[in-house]
Design an enzyme around this catalytic site. Sequence first.
Site, mmCIF file in Angstrom:
data_model
loop_
_atom_site.group_PDB
_atom_site.id
_atom_site.type_symbol
_atom_site.label_atom_id
_atom_site.label_comp_id
_atom_site.label_asym_id
_atom_site.label_seq_id
_atom_site.Cartn_x
_atom_site.Cartn_y
_atom_site.Cartn_z
ATOM 1 C CE LYS A 190 20.710 38.540 28.209
ATOM 2 N NZ LYS A 190 21.323 39.771 27.723
ATOM 3 N N GLY A 191 23.486 33.067 31.287
ATOM 4 C CA GLY A 191 24.765 32.398 31.473
ATOM 5 C C GLY A 191 24.784 30.909 31.242
ATOM 6 C CG ASP A 196 29.904 33.870 43.626
ATOM 7 O OD1 ASP A 196 30.370 33.829 44.774
ATOM 8 O OD2 ASP A 196 30.371 34.605 42.743
ATOM 9 C CG PHE A 220 35.019 37.857 37.150
ATOM 10 C CD1 PHE A 220 33.934 38.166 37.954
ATOM 11 C CD2 PHE A 220 34.892 38.007 35.786
ATOM 12 C CE1 PHE A 220 32.744 38.623 37.395
ATOM 13 C CE2 PHE A 220 33.715 38.465 35.217
ATOM 14 C CZ PHE A 220 32.640 38.777 36.025
ATOM 15 C CD GLU A 257 22.580 29.840 37.692
ATOM 16 O OE1 GLU A 257 22.634 30.053 36.465
ATOM 17 O OE2 GLU A 257 22.075 30.640 38.481
ATOM 18 C CE LYS A 300 33.775 32.228 41.004
ATOM 19 N NZ LYS A 300 33.819 33.700 40.956
ATOM 20 N NE ARG A 321 25.787 36.735 28.211
ATOM 21 C CZ ARG A 321 25.472 36.476 29.472
ATOM 22 N NH1 ARG A 321 25.716 35.294 29.966
ATOM 23 N NH2 ARG A 321 24.920 37.397 30.239
ATOM 24 C CG ASP A 335 27.934 38.159 31.279
ATOM 25 O OD1 ASP A 335 27.542 39.334 31.141
ATOM 26 O OD2 ASP A 335 27.565 37.440 32.215
#
Length: 178
Positions: free
Chosen positions: A42-43, A102, A151, A98, A130, A164, A158
Site C-alpha cells: 500500500k505504501g 531498505d 523511521f 516502490e 535507505k 499514510r 505507515d
Amino acid sequence: MHQDLERILLTEEELRARVAAVGREVDVRYHGRRPLVIGILKGSIIFYADFIRCLTCPVELDFMAVSSYGSGTVSSGKLKIRKDLDRDVAGRDVIIVEDIIDSGFTLANLRQLLLERGANSVAIVTLLNKASRREYDISPDYNCFDIEDEFVVGYGLDQDEKYRNLPYIGILKRALYE
C-alpha cells in the site's frame, strides 16, 4: 506538523518537484513504448498516483501487494505476495514503483520473479532510498531521495497502518515504535 513526529523530513513542495523531475526522466526513457507500471501496495499508492501523472508515454497499470514486513519495523526476511498481478509480464517492459528501499530484500526478490516470468526489462523507481541499510545487491534505476536510517511516515508510508495520509514525509518519534 503531526504531534507524533520529531520533524518533517520532506515537504509537500519538495515531494511534488522531485517526483515530477523523476517522472520526466522515466518518460524520456520509455518514449514510444508502452510499459507496465506496477505499484507496490500500500505504501507506494500516493507516490504512484503522482508519478504516473507525470508520464506522457502510454502505460498500463497494475498492482502487487508484496512485503517482507508485518506490523513491525524490521524486515522478516520472507517475501509475502498478498496480491499478484492481473496482467502477464512476458515480453513487457516493467516499471516497479516502490515507496522505499531498505534492506533490498523485497525488490531483489520481486525483480528476479518478474524476470523469471519473462519480463523484457524491469526498472525500479523508488521514492526513498535507505542505502545504509542495504543487505541485498539492488539499486533503484530512478530514485527521488536518499535518506538516513530513520523511521519515516507520511505520503503513503505507515507505521502499523497509521500516518499514510500525511501530505509530507516525517520522522516518527522513537517512543512510538521502540
